[in-house]
Design an enzyme around this catalytic site. Sequence first.
Site, PDB file in Angstrom:
ATOM      1  N   GLU A 115     -43.530  11.624 -57.790  1.00 12.97           N
ATOM      2  CA  GLU A 115     -43.430  11.375 -59.225  1.00 12.97           C
ATOM      3  C   GLU A 115     -42.754  12.567 -59.897  1.00 12.97           C
ATOM      4  OE1 GLU A 115     -43.229   9.651 -61.836  1.00 12.97           O
ATOM      5  OE2 GLU A 115     -45.243   8.993 -62.360  1.00 12.97           O
ATOM      6  N   ASP A 116     -42.099  12.325 -61.024  1.00 18.09           N
ATOM      7  CA  ASP A 116     -41.475  13.427 -61.751  1.00 18.09           C
ATOM      8  C   ASP A 116     -42.507  14.265 -62.493  1.00 18.09           C
ATOM      9  OD1 ASP A 116     -42.043  11.474 -63.670  1.00 18.09           O
ATOM     10  OD2 ASP A 116     -40.081  11.567 -64.630  1.00 18.09           O
ATOM     11  N   ASP A 119     -48.793  13.411 -66.711  1.00 12.99           N
ATOM     12  CA  ASP A 119     -49.175  13.796 -68.065  1.00 12.99           C
ATOM     13  C   ASP A 119     -50.691  13.629 -68.192  1.00 12.99           C
ATOM     14  OD1 ASP A 119     -49.364  14.112 -70.850  1.00 12.99           O
ATOM     15  OD2 ASP A 119     -47.480  13.084 -71.220  1.00 12.99           O
ATOM     16  N   PHE A 168     -42.542  17.839 -74.784  1.00 15.26           N
ATOM     17  CA  PHE A 168     -41.721  16.761 -74.248  1.00 15.26           C
ATOM     18  C   PHE A 168     -40.473  17.391 -73.679  1.00 15.26           C
ATOM     19  CE2 PHE A 168     -39.192  13.009 -73.864  1.00 15.26           C
ATOM     20  CZ  PHE A 168     -40.136  12.048 -73.554  1.00 15.26           C
ATOM     21  N   ARG A 181     -30.822  11.679 -68.924  1.00 18.51           N
ATOM     22  CA  ARG A 181     -30.856  11.621 -67.457  1.00 18.51           C
ATOM     23  C   ARG A 181     -29.579  12.194 -66.865  1.00 18.51           C
ATOM     24  NH1 ARG A 181     -35.338   8.734 -66.043  1.00 18.51           N
ATOM     25  NH2 ARG A 181     -35.769   6.852 -67.211  1.00 18.51           N
TER      26      ARG A 181
END
Length: 186
Positions: A115-116, A119, A168, A181
Amino acid sequence: MLSIPVHYRDDLESVMIPYGLILDRTEALATQIFNDFGNEPLVCLCVLKGGYRFFSDLTKRIQSPNRTNGNKSLPMMLDFIRLKSYHNTESSGQVEIIGGDDLNNLRGKNVLIVEDMIDTGRTMVKLISRLKEFAPKQVKTCTLLVKRTSLSNGFEPDYTGFSIPEKFIVGYALDLNEHFRDLEVS
């Protein structure tokens, strides 16, 4: 170095983690994963879309010891799934799983979810619960980033690249409504 296209220059504040540092940490994670799984086959499951860049760099580095280590070889299969839990910059509180049509191929296998960013942890808990329905041998998680947030459910991945503040972020395939991206790193 981050190459910022003209159309994004007014939108970005700073570079949080330089690409070279990401690659160094990815190499260390790959070595740990290779050593932990030994000679047992591993299904690496990429969480799209944001995870594709980290997934690519990580799996390439996991495969490197296969060519140079005479005693150990880690057979890998690569698969992809897409999850959706954000609307704009806010978590929706819901997790939608898209893809992974035939998760039956996970039965009895070691699975590494890549996963990136984690959170709150809710998305990962939901995904792991869903994958366990297919009776894998074990499910481990690897994430590039863990966000330090008071909204966390306490989920801790098995392999973590970096812990970051509650901001963010974009770049390295992380996006804001599909923008950013394309930020190129070198």
